[in-house]
Every structure is written in C-alpha cells, then in structure tokens.
Design an enzyme around this catalytic site. Structure first.
Site, mmCIF file in Angstrom:
data_model
loop_
_atom_site.group_PDB
_atom_site.id
_atom_site.type_symbol
_atom_site.label_atom_id
_atom_site.label_comp_id
_atom_site.label_asym_id
_atom_site.label_seq_id
_atom_site.Cartn_x
_atom_site.Cartn_y
_atom_site.Cartn_z
ATOM 1 C CE LYS A 294 -3.864 1.871 2.747
ATOM 2 N NZ LYS A 294 -3.440 2.513 4.001
ATOM 3 C CB SER A 295 3.752 2.305 2.072
ATOM 4 O OG SER A 295 3.121 2.208 3.324
ATOM 5 N NE ARG B 148 6.239 6.688 0.901
ATOM 6 C CZ ARG B 148 5.246 6.538 1.774
ATOM 7 N NH1 ARG B 148 4.197 5.778 1.464
ATOM 8 N NH2 ARG B 148 5.301 7.123 2.958
ATOM 9 C CB SER C 37 5.691 10.039 11.543
ATOM 10 O OG SER C 37 4.683 10.146 10.556
ATOM 11 C CD GLN D 241 0.650 8.739 7.040
ATOM 12 O OE1 GLN D 241 0.098 9.622 7.699
ATOM 13 N NE2 GLN D 241 0.020 7.631 6.682
ATOM 14 C CG ASP E 116 0.166 0.107 9.354
ATOM 15 O OD1 ASP E 116 -0.307 0.984 10.108
ATOM 16 O OD2 ASP E 116 0.575 0.347 8.202
ATOM 17 C CE LYS F 261 -0.832 4.456 12.728
ATOM 18 N NZ LYS F 261 -0.064 4.858 11.513
ATOM 19 N NE ARG G 249 -5.489 0.967 13.175
ATOM 20 C CZ ARG G 249 -4.788 1.092 12.070
ATOM 21 N NH1 ARG G 249 -3.459 0.993 12.118
ATOM 22 N NH2 ARG G 249 -5.381 1.313 10.918
ATOM 23 N NE ARG H 132 -3.261 -1.726 8.286
ATOM 24 C CZ ARG H 132 -2.717 -2.246 7.207
ATOM 25 N NH1 ARG H 132 -2.785 -3.545 6.980
ATOM 26 N NH2 ARG H 132 -2.107 -1.487 6.313
#
Length: 442
Positions: free
Chosen positions: A22-23, A27, A167, A169, A322, A349, A353, A398
């Site tokens: 996914k990451s 990108r 992080s 992000q 995650d 998140k 979580r 998740r």
C-alpha cells in the site's frame, strides 16, 4: 455489511500472493506523476486508499490509466501540475492527505484537501507545522488542527526539522516539500521510520542521504530543485507485508498449517513483524530473495508451532505499527504475558486501536488491559476454542482483519461476526476470498 470467519478443525495450506504494498503503491503514483515521461506500475494495490491518490492527481491534469493492478502514469514533471477546479478528496487515506500537503505546499496555485469523516478527525498539525516552518501557507479548517486543509502555494525554504516521532508520513511530506524548496531540507527522526520514500526517490534520480547521528537518531536530507526521472522499466510493486501478516499469523492458530507467501516486500524498515515472530519462536524461512529498484522482496515460508510471549516496544514500533493489533491477537495463544508499549501512535489511526483491541478482547473473555501507550495481553499458551460473537470493526480495516484472524478459533456453526467489514476495502478488497483459497479441511 457483516462478515464472518471460522476455522476450527481446518488448516492453512498452500501458497498465496497478496496485493501490492500500500505504501509503495501510493508513492509509485505520486512520484511518477511528478516525473517527466511515462511510468508503468504493475502490482499496484487497487484499494480505496490508493485509488484516492490516483483521483487527486487526475484532478490536477495528470493522465493516469488503471486496469486492475496495472497503472500507466504520464508524468508532468515537478512543476507541471495544474490548479484543480474542485476540492481534492482523499477518502480515508492519511497517506494521500499528508504527502499531498507537502507536494501542494510548493505549487504556484491554491488547493484544498478533504477526506471522509474519519480522516477529518485525524491530526494534521504534525505535517502542517514543519511545512509552515518552510514557508507554506496552510489553514487547518477542522477543530484541533484537522482537515479540511486550505493550501496556498508559496515559495519554500529548506529547513532541518527534528520530528518528535518516527513517522514516515511526516518525513515524506517534508522531503517532498523539500524538492520545491530553496536549499537543503533535512528531517531528524528518533529512529528510522519506513523508508520507501527515500528508496523510490533514489531510484528516480533524486539524491537523498541517510545517516545515523551519534545519539542514535537518524537524519534524512535532500537538496531542493532535483527533478525526478520516469522509471525506464516496469516497476513491480512487492506484496504488502502488512497484508501478508494476517496470513502469517493464521498459520499459528490452526495446528498442522504451512504456508508460502510469494513476492513479499522485505524492506528492513517494515519487517518488525518478522523480528517479533522469530522472538516468539515461530518457524519462518525466507527464500528467493532479490532487490528491485531499491526494495528487497522474497518468499516467506511458515510452519505451525507453539509461541511464547514477548515485550514489543522501542525502535521496533515504527517497523510494525500497522501490525500491532494483529500481534495483540497473536498474543492470546502465546505462552505468557505480552506487553506492547511506546505505541501511543495507535490512538490516532483510523480508530483508537489500543482501545478498540482491548475492548474487543474483553468482549471475548480475554483479560486484556489498556495502558497509556499500549496494552497487556495474557496468553493461554496454546490454541483454544472461542465462542463466536459479533465484534465491531470501529470502521478500521486493521481491527476488522485482525479479529477475523482470531475468528479462526471459532467453529463454523458459531463464527466470529465482524461488523462494518466493508472498511477492509481500503487496503485489501479480496481479503476474505484469499482466506478461502488457503483454508483447507484438516
């Protein structure tokens, strides 16, 4: 929508290829859009989050064709994006919103980023504050520094930003803004967060340096003004280790199980789940390993066996953030007490979580305890029979997938029911279908 899963009396068997990372999928689209020329991406994750990234760039004039897991991007170059005629909707994707904030901060036009109800509750100050230090003009319209984000493109200057958290992000947003900034931009992290941004930028011709400081912190730097070059060959996205993790864990819930997961991303900044499983005594081997465009990949082979409890914290946390809800689930069958700490990031998140995991485990009769920065989970030392109940997903993919794995302990006549399981579409549209492929009669 409510989905159920049960596995008592069955085994996990065979091999599986999970969807693309996914990451990296995010990108690959973003950076290809900012490069000049066409890039073809294969193995793209066609989940809702990554489709939000495609949608945002299309609204700024980038031609993108997508057919299942294949994507063709006609890059416009670093300064080729066009002013959008409408608000840029990011859906539920924090990656889209935070990284786009960095890209849009240095444009010559204004824009606005919004998201769904969940995304607009998630903190954006963590990216907006360093961007503002670079000269960005960003108005956070939501309460407590949240989206919508109104961004007036402006001239940026390079800075050295010391991030209080590791992080990916935050780091990526600042580095992407740094491409538009005058001078050098650096981000210093307490420990290395996932580094897909640095690796793919490097593969596309951007010089980006990483060094470990004397105090153990990590500094990542680049010079502004560097142009990205379209990849000359098709880019194959490796399988997402975060998606593979659910099937890795499932092996240990059903005695006699074996599983081979093919072409999984093995980037060290993402492999904390493998480190923890090995400490728990899991039988794991890596095969057919290679590196393509800076990203390690290979097959993961697992066999059923007993597990022991471990403590999970410190520098491991950014490498498996995650997977922590899943590890909380796995802890229930380990021998001893598992303690997860240094994980306050889980509170911001798609859901809180920590709270979601503990409440659901307690609902199932497992005496988990919530702490300020994590949780404590007592393990039973072996697999056990679980009474199926209806479990809320908290609209968090998740949480939904993690408790689906715990449902393997339930019998078919009394399965675990996962409420609002459609949230799984965000990252793994065929999650339940793939479980059907590898679940076999014992």
């Amino acid at each position: 929508m409510m989905k159920s899963i049960a596995g008592a009396g069955k085994v996990i068997k065979g091999s599986l290829t999970v969807p693309g990372d996914k990451s990296i999928s995010h990108r690959a689209v973003m950076f290809s859009a900012l490069a000049k020329g066409e890039t073809k991406v294969k193995g793209f994750l066609p989940g809702e989050d990554c489709l939000s990234t495609i949608s945002v760039f299309r609204k700024m004039g980038v031609s993108i064709e997508q057919e299942q897991d294949s994507v063709w991007i006609q890059g416009l170059g670093l300064h080729g994006l066009k002013a959008p005629e409408e608000v840029l909707y990011c859906g539920n994707s924090g990656t889209t919103m935070r990284l786009m904030a960095g890209i849009l901060a240095g444009q010559s036009f204004s824009s606005c980023l919004t998201g769904d109800e969940s995304l607009e509750k998630r903190p954006m100050k963590r990216v907006c504050l360093p961007l503002e230090k670079m000269g960005a003009k960003i108005k956070m319209q939501g309460e407590k520094g949240t989206a919508p984000l109104e961004i007036s493109g402006s001239l940026l200057k390079g800075i050295c930003y010391e991030s209080p958290v590791a992080s990916a992000q935050v780091k990526s947003s600042v580095l992407l803004a740094g491409l538009y900034a005058k001078g050098k931009t650096s981000v210093i992290e307490p420990s290395l967060s996932r580094d897909h941004t640095e690796r793919l930028l490097g593969a596309m011709g951007v010089e980006c340096s990483t060094k470990t400081l004397e105090d153990g912190r990590v500094e990542i730097s680049l010079e502004g003004g560097q142009e990205l070059k379209a990849l000359s060959e098709e880019y194959l996205v490796p399988g997402d280790i975060s998606s593979a993790a659910y099937f890795m864990a499932s092996v240990f819930f059903l005695p006699g199980s074996t599983l081979r997961l093919k072409n999984i991303g093995l980037n060290p900044s993402r492999c904390g789940i493998l480190t923890v499983l090995e400490k728990m005594g899991a039988k794991i081997s890596l095969e057919n390993c290679s590196t393509v465009y800076g990203e390690e990949r290979g097959d993961i082979y697992l066999e059923y066996g007993p597990l022991k409890a471990v403590d999970i914290g410190g520098d491991l946390i950014p490498r498996l953030i995650d997977e922590l809800p899943l590890l909380a689930i796995l802890a229930t069958i380990a021998e001893g007490e598992t303690r997860i700490y240094d994980a306050a990031e889980l509170k911001v998140k798609e859901s809180n979580r920590i709270k979601a995991c503990v409440e659901n485990l307690q609902c199932l009769g497992i005496s988990a305890v919530e702490t300020e920065d994590g949780m404590i989970i007592p393990g039973k030392g072996s697999v056990f029979s679980l009474e199926g109940k209806t479990i809320p997903s908290f609209l968090d993919h998740r949480i939904a997938m993690s408790f689906s794995v715990l449902g393997l302990l339930c019998k078919a006549e009394n399965p675990m029911q996962i409420e609002d399981s459609e949230c799984i579409q965000i990252s793994y549209p065929n999650f339940f279908k793939d479980f059907e492929k590898v679940l076999d009669e014992g």
